[in-house]
Write an enzyme that holds these catalytic residues in place. Structure first.
Site, short mmCIF file in Angstrom:
data_model
loop_
_atom_site.label_atom_id
_atom_site.label_comp_id
_atom_site.label_asym_id
_atom_site.label_seq_id
_atom_site.Cartn_x
_atom_site.Cartn_y
_atom_site.Cartn_z
N GLY A 161 20.79 46.64 5.62
CA GLY A 161 20.09 47.93 5.71
C GLY A 161 18.70 47.75 6.29
CG ASP A 163 16.37 44.76 -3.59
OD1 ASP A 163 16.96 45.84 -3.41
OD2 ASP A 163 15.63 44.24 -2.73
#
Ligand code: S3P
Length: 433
Positions: A95, A316
């Site tokens: 991404g 994350d």
């Protein structure tokens, strides 16, 4: 498709250095490519994501040498020196690669096409193409705003102030990179501050940029100058070991030279609130980024409500936090983290399903989950092709009463090549299955 079998191992011990930071590695290649002169990147992450970015710039006419592992020399072509690619640029699973490239390529004279793997091809891109269009870019997405991205070159970009809807470093970075090609200043104001690597690195390369947490303003004009970039060890990779050593009795482990940019270390704060014993030693700086050794010892954990202001700083790390929560006493509750649903997988669903398969009680919310710590048994996990889900269950398995089989683990190579060997070296029980 490969699988792992993980189970109870030894206490984690020793000193390890995890691979280089993914965010910094991507950005170093990108800025090196559009700088004048060469950029030497030491500690470059040899992950599939970052290698895809390097390959992309080769296809854009930039010479990228790899004289040794974890080393890249990028021969910059200057802001206006990129060449039209002859084929689609494949961003793989990344991404970051695709969204930042979208910003950078929006300001070029030529057209380009960005594609990705199955997971990336499901991820939302309007968060970047929308504000880029407001600057004058022309980018077509697939139906529903997903990749591929077809970028039409030759558009005049206008500087403007953006107030981003989602707290996303990728969105902010795409806009700042496009801003290098705009006719006036580009300002990005975020709902909550996100990682500032693009800002720091742009400044180091000579760009005219001012920034404070949550706000950045770039004035186009100065040429960027190639330089040396030393990539710190990736905190997000260190995170698996911080949790593994915290939950396995008898563990005593040092993680060396980890990047401790405050916009990345939310997990450290959350684990400490849960009772973890983690000390930050030998704080220093590498290439303008704070680094430190992290000394972690086993400690009993208890559940917490994760403070909302920590969420972007640990975006994350939720899969591995969920693993810690499964071993903590009481309930850990996460809210305000709806972004987890649009990462490499729907990480809330992937973790909830996997935790339940191991006997852990989980309540799912649209923007988070509540996990009741307790016994963890053996079972089968589908990582959904998501590197961080796979590694989180390898960590949690160290406390399971039976073996845990984790399917679909190949994508671990996107961010953490060598994870299995490094994990086994510390004492974790993990093998190909
Ligand atoms: C990244 C930003 C974050 C993070 C990703 C890397 C970056 O994504 O999840 O792993 O390098 O800018 P968002 O900006 O979409 O939150």
């Amino acid at each position: 498709m490969s699988a792992w079998v993980a189970g109870r191992g030894e206490p984690l011990r020793g000193r390890v250095r995890v691979p280089g930071d993914k965010s910094v590695s991507h950005r170093a290649v990108m800025l090196g490519a559009i700088a004048e002169g060469s950029t030497r990147i030491e500690g470059f992450l040899e992950g599939e994501d970052t290698r895809a970015t390097a390959r992309g710039f080769s296809a854009l006419g930039v010479r990228v040498d790899a004289p040794a592992p974890n080393l890249r020399i990028v021969h910059g072509v200057g802001l206006h020196g990129l060449a039209a690619p002859s084929a689609a640029l494949d961003c793989g699973n990344a991404g970051t690669g695709m969204r930042l490239l979208a910003g950078l390529l929006a300001g070029q004279r030529f057209d380009s096409l960005l594609v990705g793997d199955e997971s990336l091809s499901r991820r939302p891109m309007r968060r970047v193409t929308g504000p880029l269009a407001a600057m004058g870019a022309r980018i077509d997405t697939g139906e529903g705003g997903v990749p591929p991205l077809r970028i039409h070159g030759g558009q005049a970009l206008h500087g403007m102030e953006h107030r981003t809807a989602v707290a996303s470093a990728q969105v902010k970075s795409a806009l700042l990179l496009a801003g290098l090609y705009a006719d006036g200043p580009t300002t990005v104001v975020e709902p909550t501050p996100t990682r500032d690597y693009t800002e720091r690195m742009l400044r180091a390369f000579g760009a005219d940029i001012d920034f404070v947490p949550g706000r950045a303003r770039l004035v186009p004009g100065p040429v960027l100058r190639g330089r040396e970039v030393r990539v710190p060890a990736d905190f997000s990779s260190a995170a698996f070991f911080l949790v593994a050593a915290s939950i396995v009795p008898g563990s005593d482990l040092v993680l060396e030279a980890v990047g401790t940019n405050p916009r990345r270390t939310g997990l450290l704060a959350a684990l400490r609130l849960m009772g973890a014993d983690i000390r930050v030693l030998g704080e220093g700086e590498e290439g303008g980024e704070p680094v430190a050794d992290l000394h972690v010892r086993h400690a009993p954990l208890h559940g917490i409500d994760v403070p909302a202001d920590l969420v972007p700083d640990m975006i994350d790390e939720f899969p591995v936090l969920f693993a810690a929560a499964a071993c903590a006493e009481g309930v850990t509750r996460v809210t305000g983290a709806a972004e987890l649903r649009v990462k490499e997988s729907d990480r809330i669903a992937a973790m909830a399903t996997g935790l339940r398969a191991l006997g852990v009680e989980v309540e799912e919310f649209p923007d988070g989950a509540a996990i009741r710590g307790g016994g963890v048994r053996g079972g089968g996990i589908d990582s959904r092709g998501d590197h961080r889900i796979a590694m989180s269950f390898a960590v949690l398995a160290q406390r399971a009463t039976g073996e845990v089989r984790v399917d679909d683990v190949d994508n671990v190579a996107t961010s953490f090549p060598g994870f299995v060997d490094l994990a086994r070296g510390t004492g974790m029980a993990l093998r190909a299955g």
